[in-house]
Design an enzyme around this catalytic site. Structure first.
Site, short mmCIF file in Angstrom:
data_model
loop_
_atom_site.label_atom_id
_atom_site.label_comp_id
_atom_site.label_asym_id
_atom_site.label_seq_id
_atom_site.Cartn_x
_atom_site.Cartn_y
_atom_site.Cartn_z
N LYS A 192 31.44 10.48 -0.17
CA LYS A 192 31.45 9.57 0.99
C LYS A 192 30.44 8.44 0.82
CE LYS A 192 33.08 12.28 4.90
NZ LYS A 192 32.62 12.90 6.16
N TYR B 121 30.13 12.83 -8.22
CA TYR B 121 29.19 11.72 -8.44
C TYR B 121 29.84 10.65 -9.32
CZ TYR B 121 24.81 9.32 -9.66
OH TYR B 121 23.81 8.38 -9.85
N ASN C 270 19.44 7.86 5.46
CA ASN C 270 19.58 9.03 6.34
C ASN C 270 18.66 10.17 5.89
OD1 ASN C 270 20.82 9.91 4.05
ND2 ASN C 270 22.73 10.57 5.02
N THR D 152 18.04 12.85 0.78
CA THR D 152 17.22 13.22 -0.38
C THR D 152 15.95 12.38 -0.45
OG1 THR D 152 18.48 11.69 -1.78
CG2 THR D 152 19.11 14.02 -1.85
N GLY E 85 14.48 6.22 -0.73
CA GLY E 85 14.58 7.08 -1.92
C GLY E 85 13.60 6.64 -2.99
N PHE E 86 13.74 7.25 -4.14
CA PHE E 86 12.82 6.98 -5.25
C PHE E 86 12.89 5.50 -5.68
CE2 PHE E 86 13.33 7.11 -10.07
CZ PHE E 86 12.04 6.68 -10.31
N ARG F 215 15.67 16.59 -10.99
CA ARG F 215 15.97 15.94 -12.28
C ARG F 215 14.88 16.28 -13.29
NH1 ARG F 215 17.98 10.26 -9.80
NH2 ARG F 215 16.57 10.92 -8.14
P1 NAD Z 1 17.13 9.22 -4.46
O1 NAD Z 1 17.87 10.44 -4.08
O2 NAD Z 1 15.66 9.27 -4.54
O3 NAD Z 1 17.49 8.02 -3.46
C1 NAD Z 1 18.74 7.91 -2.80
C2 NAD Z 1 18.47 7.56 -1.35
O4 NAD Z 1 19.74 7.40 -0.67
C3 NAD Z 1 17.72 8.66 -0.60
O5 NAD Z 1 16.66 8.10 0.14
C4 NAD Z 1 18.79 9.27 0.33
O6 NAD Z 1 18.23 9.83 1.49
C5 NAD Z 1 19.66 8.06 0.58
N1 NAD Z 1 21.05 8.40 0.95
C6 NAD Z 1 21.92 9.20 0.31
N2 NAD Z 1 23.10 9.21 0.95
C7 NAD Z 1 22.97 8.38 2.02
C8 NAD Z 1 23.85 7.95 3.05
N3 NAD Z 1 25.11 8.38 3.12
N4 NAD Z 1 23.39 7.07 3.99
C9 NAD Z 1 22.13 6.61 3.92
N5 NAD Z 1 21.25 6.98 2.97
C10 NAD Z 1 21.67 7.85 2.03
O7 NAD Z 1 17.75 8.70 -5.84
P2 NAD Z 1 17.37 7.46 -6.77
O8 NAD Z 1 17.13 8.00 -8.11
O9 NAD Z 1 16.36 6.60 -6.11
O10 NAD Z 1 18.76 6.70 -6.82
C11 NAD Z 1 19.00 5.48 -6.14
C12 NAD Z 1 20.34 4.91 -6.58
O11 NAD Z 1 20.31 4.64 -7.98
C13 NAD Z 1 21.51 5.88 -6.36
O12 NAD Z 1 22.64 5.13 -5.96
C14 NAD Z 1 21.73 6.47 -7.73
O13 NAD Z 1 23.07 6.87 -7.91
C15 NAD Z 1 21.36 5.31 -8.63
N6 NAD Z 1 20.96 5.76 -9.96
C16 NAD Z 1 19.76 6.35 -10.17
C17 NAD Z 1 19.42 6.79 -11.44
C18 NAD Z 1 18.09 7.43 -11.76
O14 NAD Z 1 17.91 7.87 -12.90
N7 NAD Z 1 17.14 7.51 -10.87
C19 NAD Z 1 20.33 6.65 -12.50
C20 NAD Z 1 21.56 6.07 -12.23
C21 NAD Z 1 21.86 5.60 -10.96
N1 UDP Z 2 17.60 19.49 -17.58
C1 UDP Z 2 16.84 20.52 -18.09
N2 UDP Z 2 15.97 21.14 -17.27
C2 UDP Z 2 15.79 20.80 -15.97
C3 UDP Z 2 16.56 19.73 -15.45
C4 UDP Z 2 17.45 19.10 -16.28
O1 UDP Z 2 16.95 20.87 -19.27
O2 UDP Z 2 14.95 21.43 -15.30
C5 UDP Z 2 18.52 18.78 -18.49
C6 UDP Z 2 19.94 18.61 -17.95
O3 UDP Z 2 20.75 19.73 -18.29
C7 UDP Z 2 20.38 17.34 -18.65
C8 UDP Z 2 19.09 16.54 -18.80
O4 UDP Z 2 18.02 17.48 -18.65
O5 UDP Z 2 20.87 17.63 -19.94
C9 UDP Z 2 18.93 15.45 -17.75
O6 UDP Z 2 19.17 16.05 -16.50
P1 UDP Z 2 18.93 15.29 -15.12
O7 UDP Z 2 19.30 16.23 -14.03
O8 UDP Z 2 17.58 14.69 -15.10
O9 UDP Z 2 19.94 14.04 -15.13
P2 UDP Z 2 21.39 13.77 -15.75
O10 UDP Z 2 21.12 12.83 -16.86
O11 UDP Z 2 22.03 15.03 -16.23
O12 UDP Z 2 22.10 13.16 -14.61
#
Ligand code: NAD
Ligand code: UDP
Length: 309
Positions: free
Chosen positions: A91, A145, A32, A35, A10-11, A186
């Site tokens: 899950k 979530y 998997n 995303t 993921g990211f 996002r």
């Molecule tokens: P992302 O969607 O890019 O990465 C998530 C990864 O998890 C993906 O590669 C996806 O394929 C994998 N995945 C999801 N469900 C799975 C499963 N059941 N089994 C195996 N792989 C699975 O998102 P991200 O932004 O990189 O987020 C990574 C983590 O950080 C997440 O747990 C997310 O909740 C947390 N997080 C991210 C942010 C943010 O702003 N980016 C903020 C708060 C928390």
């Molecule tokens: N948002 C928006 N336009 C978009 C996507 C998101 O205005 O195209 C808004 C969304 O309603 C939220 C904020 O931007 O208020 C951040 O949304 P994001 O989905 O990035 O993450 P969240 O903090 O809500 O998990």
């Protein structure tokens, strides 16, 4: 160290994989690709210290390897995806965390949970401190979530209390940067992709809701620092500078030189009105704070999307 990282394609996970390998560690990346994308880690496949396992962590995983850490980052993380797949989201957060804690317990190694600012819900305390218990609609659309992560935290501390598992919990606030998917949904990637394509920037609601945006390199530094200290309670990791969504849109338009117009769309249900982390604990304990401004981080992210669009 040998590190098991779920969500590694993921990211955020893909940046962590790179950083761990750079530091000489071995990484077993479990994903998997629901995303994430294999592309995010493709160039790492040639490295003998990197192993990629395609697996849904909601199902048990048995590994022969010795480990030092289990980091659980697998989750649907963008509202666009978790609203459409609420059961898979629960899950990953609940069964996935349970499976990862099971691995950490069996191998007698440390466990790191990627938690989130969403555990604070639509917060009534601002900025959010780690002591705040949150304001979450338990049956609302975002609860798949929010509650998956609150449950994940509860499981983590149950393992700590009952099995003495050594745990870290990072409550991550809105983080952005390269390796986000074009269709991630996002706000930062949406606005950049829309601006570069000359499409409307979609502001949900009136755009006066706030978020605080952290560039991924700053977050990764914070995560590594957390792994280096013996502090088991949750820590907020994020950038404390707060922006309205309108301000973000204006900045993206300026930095991309785009002539895209703004289109207001309905505000999604239970969308938090304000969000900003109190990071004084992380600052004091880890000697860490974000160094990259929103403008600088956006420039780097815009560059990334220009190259892949
Ligand atoms: P992302 O969607 O890019 O990465 C998530 C990864 O998890 C993906 O590669 C996806 O394929 C994998 N995945 C999801 N469900 C799975 C499963 N059941 N089994 C195996 N792989 C699975 O998102 P991200 O932004 O990189 O987020 C990574 C983590 O950080 C997440 O747990 C997310 O909740 C947390 N997080 C991210 C942010 C943010 O702003 N980016 C903020 C708060 C928390
Ligand atoms: N948002 C928006 N336009 C978009 C996507 C998101 O205005 O195209 C808004 C969304 O309603 C939220 C904020 O931007 O208020 C951040 O949304 P994001 O989905 O990035 O993450 P969240 O903090 O809500 O998990």
């Amino acid at each position: 160290m040998n590190i098991l990282l779920t969500g590694g394609a993921g990211f955020i996970g893909s940046h962590l994989c790179r950083k761990f390998l750079e530091k000489g560690h071995s990484v077993i990346c479990v994903d998997n690709f629901i995303t994430g994308s294999k592309k995010n880690v493709e160039e790492l496949l040639a490295n003998s210290d990197f192993k990629l396992i395609e697996h849904d962590i909601a199902n048990p995983l048995y590994l022969g390897e010795n480990l030092d850490w289990v980091l659980h980052f697998a989750s649907l993380a963008s509202p666009k995806y978790y609203l459409g797949q609420p059961i898979k989201t629960l899950k990953s957060g609940l069964l996935g965390t349970h499976n990862c804690l099971g691995i950490a317990k069996a191998k007698k190694v440390k466990f790191f949970l990627a938690s989130t600012s969403e555990i604070y819900g639509d917060p009534l305390v601002h900025p959010q401190t780690e002591e705040y218990w949150g304001n979450v609609n338990t049956i609302g659309v975002r609860s798949c979530y929010d509650e998956s992560k609150r449950g994940a935290e509860a499981l983590t501390y149950a393992y700590m209390r009952q099995h003495n598992t050594n745990v870290r919990v990072a409550r991550i606030f809105n983080t952005y940067g390269p390796n986000m998917q074009i269709d991630d949904g996002r706000v930062v990637s949406n606005f950049i992709v829309q601006a570069l394509r000359g499409k409307y920037l979609t502001i949900y609601g009136d755009g006066r809701q706030t978020r605080s945006f952290c560039y991924v390199d700053d977050l990764v530094k914070g995560i590594l620092k957390m792994m280096g200290v013996d502090y088991k309670k949750p820590l907020n990791l994020g950038n404390s500078f707060e922006f309205t969504i309108i301000e973000l849109a204006d900045l993206v338009l300026k930095l991309t030189n785009s002539r895209s117009k703004i289109k207001n769309l309905p505000l999604p249900e239970d969308d938090p009105k304000q969000r900003s982390p109190d990071i004084s604990k992380a600052h004091k304990l880890l000697d860490w704070q974000p160094a990259i401004s929103l403008e600088e981080g956006l420039k780097r992210t815009i560059e990334y999307f220009r190259n892949i669009l």
